[in-house]
Design a protein around this motif. Structure first.
Motif, PDB file in Angstrom:
ATOM      1  N   ALA A  26      38.584  44.697  37.534  1.00 56.29           N
ATOM      2  CA  ALA A  26      37.606  45.201  38.495  1.00 56.29           C
ATOM      3  C   ALA A  26      37.500  46.711  38.367  1.00 56.29           C
ATOM      4  O   ALA A  26      38.451  47.381  37.952  1.00 56.29           O
ATOM      5  N   VAL A  27      36.361  47.230  38.734  1.00 53.37           N
ATOM      6  CA  VAL A  27      36.145  48.665  38.870  1.00 53.37           C
ATOM      7  C   VAL A  27      36.033  48.918  40.370  1.00 53.37           C
ATOM      8  O   VAL A  27      35.348  48.176  41.074  1.00 53.37           O
ATOM      9  N   THR A  28      36.723  49.922  40.857  1.00 48.75           N
ATOM     10  CA  THR A  28      36.699  50.176  42.299  1.00 48.75           C
ATOM     11  C   THR A  28      35.309  50.574  42.768  1.00 48.75           C
ATOM     12  O   THR A  28      34.532  51.182  42.033  1.00 48.75           O
ATOM     13  N   LYS A  29      35.034  50.238  44.006  1.00 45.78           N
ATOM     14  CA  LYS A  29      33.795  50.655  44.665  1.00 45.78           C
ATOM     15  C   LYS A  29      33.963  52.123  45.072  1.00 45.78           C
ATOM     16  O   LYS A  29      35.077  52.658  45.023  1.00 45.78           O
ATOM     17  N   PRO A  30      32.892  52.777  45.508  1.00 49.00           N
ATOM     18  CA  PRO A  30      33.020  54.192  45.915  1.00 49.00           C
ATOM     19  C   PRO A  30      34.088  54.431  46.979  1.00 49.00           C
ATOM     20  O   PRO A  30      34.687  55.502  47.021  1.00 49.00           O
ATOM     21  N   ASP A  31      34.371  53.437  47.818  1.00 44.75           N
ATOM     22  CA  ASP A  31      35.398  53.621  48.846  1.00 44.75           C
ATOM     23  C   ASP A  31      36.807  53.299  48.340  1.00 44.75           C
ATOM     24  O   ASP A  31      37.768  53.332  49.098  1.00 44.75           O
ATOM     25  N   GLY A  32      36.932  52.972  47.051  1.00 46.01           N
ATOM     26  CA  GLY A  32      38.246  52.714  46.455  1.00 46.01           C
ATOM     27  C   GLY A  32      38.691  51.263  46.506  1.00 46.01           C
ATOM     28  O   GLY A  32      39.732  50.925  45.959  1.00 46.01           O
ATOM     29  N   THR A  33      37.938  50.392  47.131  1.00 46.66           N
ATOM     30  CA  THR A  33      38.338  48.986  47.228  1.00 46.66           C
ATOM     31  C   THR A  33      37.868  48.207  46.005  1.00 46.66           C
ATOM     32  O   THR A  33      36.940  48.611  45.300  1.00 46.66           O
ATOM     33  N   PHE A  34      38.535  47.102  45.757  1.00 46.10           N
ATOM     34  CA  PHE A  34      38.111  46.183  44.703  1.00 46.10           C
ATOM     35  C   PHE A  34      38.605  44.793  45.036  1.00 46.10           C
ATOM     36  O   PHE A  34      39.486  44.603  45.858  1.00 46.10           O
ATOM     37  N   GLU A  35      38.000  43.817  44.389  1.00 44.43           N
ATOM     38  CA  GLU A  35      38.390  42.425  44.571  1.00 44.43           C
ATOM     39  C   GLU A  35      38.343  41.742  43.216  1.00 44.43           C
ATOM     40  O   GLU A  35      37.411  41.956  42.435  1.00 44.43           O
ATOM     41  N   ILE A  36      39.357  40.938  42.928  1.00 44.52           N
ATOM     42  CA  ILE A  36      39.385  40.133  41.703  1.00 44.52           C
ATOM     43  C   ILE A  36      39.422  38.678  42.138  1.00 44.52           C
ATOM     44  O   ILE A  36      40.408  38.232  42.728  1.00 44.52           O
ATOM     45  N   LYS A  37      38.334  37.974  41.890  1.00 48.24           N
ATOM     46  CA  LYS A  37      38.221  36.580  42.318  1.00 48.24           C
ATOM     47  C   LYS A  37      38.658  35.637  41.206  1.00 48.24           C
ATOM     48  O   LYS A  37      38.638  35.986  40.033  1.00 48.24           O
ATOM     49  N   GLY A  38      39.039  34.430  41.616  1.00 49.03           N
ATOM     50  CA  GLY A  38      39.314  33.370  40.656  1.00 49.03           C
ATOM     51  C   GLY A  38      40.630  33.487  39.909  1.00 49.03           C
ATOM     52  O   GLY A  38      40.762  32.945  38.808  1.00 49.03           O
ATOM     53  N   LEU A  39      41.602  34.182  40.477  1.00 51.27           N
ATOM     54  CA  LEU A  39      42.902  34.290  39.811  1.00 51.27           C
ATOM     55  C   LEU A  39      43.557  32.912  39.744  1.00 51.27           C
ATOM     56  O   LEU A  39      43.399  32.104  40.650  1.00 51.27           O
ATOM     57  N   PRO A  40      44.292  32.649  38.688  1.00 49.72           N
ATOM     58  CA  PRO A  40      44.938  31.343  38.584  1.00 49.72           C
ATOM     59  C   PRO A  40      45.961  31.153  39.706  1.00 49.72           C
ATOM     60  O   PRO A  40      46.689  32.084  40.048  1.00 49.72           O
ATOM     61  N   ALA A  41      45.981  29.959  40.271  1.00 53.69           N
ATOM     62  CA  ALA A  41      46.914  29.668  41.365  1.00 53.69           C
ATOM     63  C   ALA A  41      48.301  29.421  40.795  1.00 53.69           C
ATOM     64  O   ALA A  41      48.460  29.019  39.654  1.00 53.69           O
ATOM     65  N   GLY A  42      49.282  29.675  41.607  1.00 54.38           N
ATOM     66  CA  GLY A  42      50.651  29.409  41.177  1.00 54.38           C
ATOM     67  C   GLY A  42      51.635  30.061  42.115  1.00 54.38           C
ATOM     68  O   GLY A  42      51.340  31.052  42.766  1.00 54.38           O
TER      69      GLY A  42
END
Length: 170
Positions: free
Chosen positions: A97-113
């Motif tokens: 992910a690339v951070t948004k202007p406010d510094g937040t990011f989200e990575i969806k769909g990570l493998p469960a475990g």
């Protein structure tokens, strides 16, 4: 294999519209010129990733395929208009992910475990890899900008990371 046509790497008003353009190493990116005048995209990729120098007439586009993974973002400039500069990064997996202007990011769909351990890398164009930071009020040193977090299934983590402005070159 997918082509990144929904979100092209575009040049408009003599600037790159994406400051950092992330892509999978196996994807083909559309490199677009929305201006009426010619531009080029001089892609200075590291070893193992394809460099290119695409001349793109006004209103047209070209394609770029990295073909390899980059450890850090690499520069893309326009030789015709030297003030234009952007970055690309290519990864072998879709978890970035690339951070948004406010510094937040989200990575969806990570493998469960159970006990999923992920390595993150923090980079800034002037400081390069961020190393001396404060995380949730405590000083931390990230070797080459890397840090690891462990996640339980369906867990979300929020970290407050503060970077002292003195580490950012002027």
């Amino acid at each position: 294999d997918a082509t990144l046509s929904m979100n092209p790497f575009d040049q408009k008003n003599c600037e790159f519209l994406s400051h950092i353009f992330p892509m999978r190493s196996t994807q083909t990116a559309i490199v677009k010129n929305s201006d009426p005048i010619g531009h080029n995209a001089k892609i200075d990729a590291p070893s193992g990733v394809r460099s290119d120098n695409l001349l793109i007439p006004g209103g047209q586009s070209s394609t770029y395929r990295a073909g390899g993974e980059a450890r850090a973002p690499f520069a893309v400039t326009c030789s015709i208009h030297p003030w234009m500069k952007s970055y690309m990064i290519s990864r072998n997996n879709p978890y970035f992910a690339v951070t948004k202007p406010d510094g937040t990011f989200e990575i969806k769909g990570l493998p469960a475990g159970e006990g999923l351990k992920l390595e993150f890398c923090a980079w800034q164009e002037k400081a390069n890899f961020l190393q001396k930071v404060t995380v949730d009020g405590k000083a931390a040193n990230w070797n080459k900008g890397k840090f690891t977090l462990e996640f339980a299934p369906d867990e979300t983590k929020n970290l407050e990371v503060v970077i002292d402005a003195s580490v950012l070159p002027k």
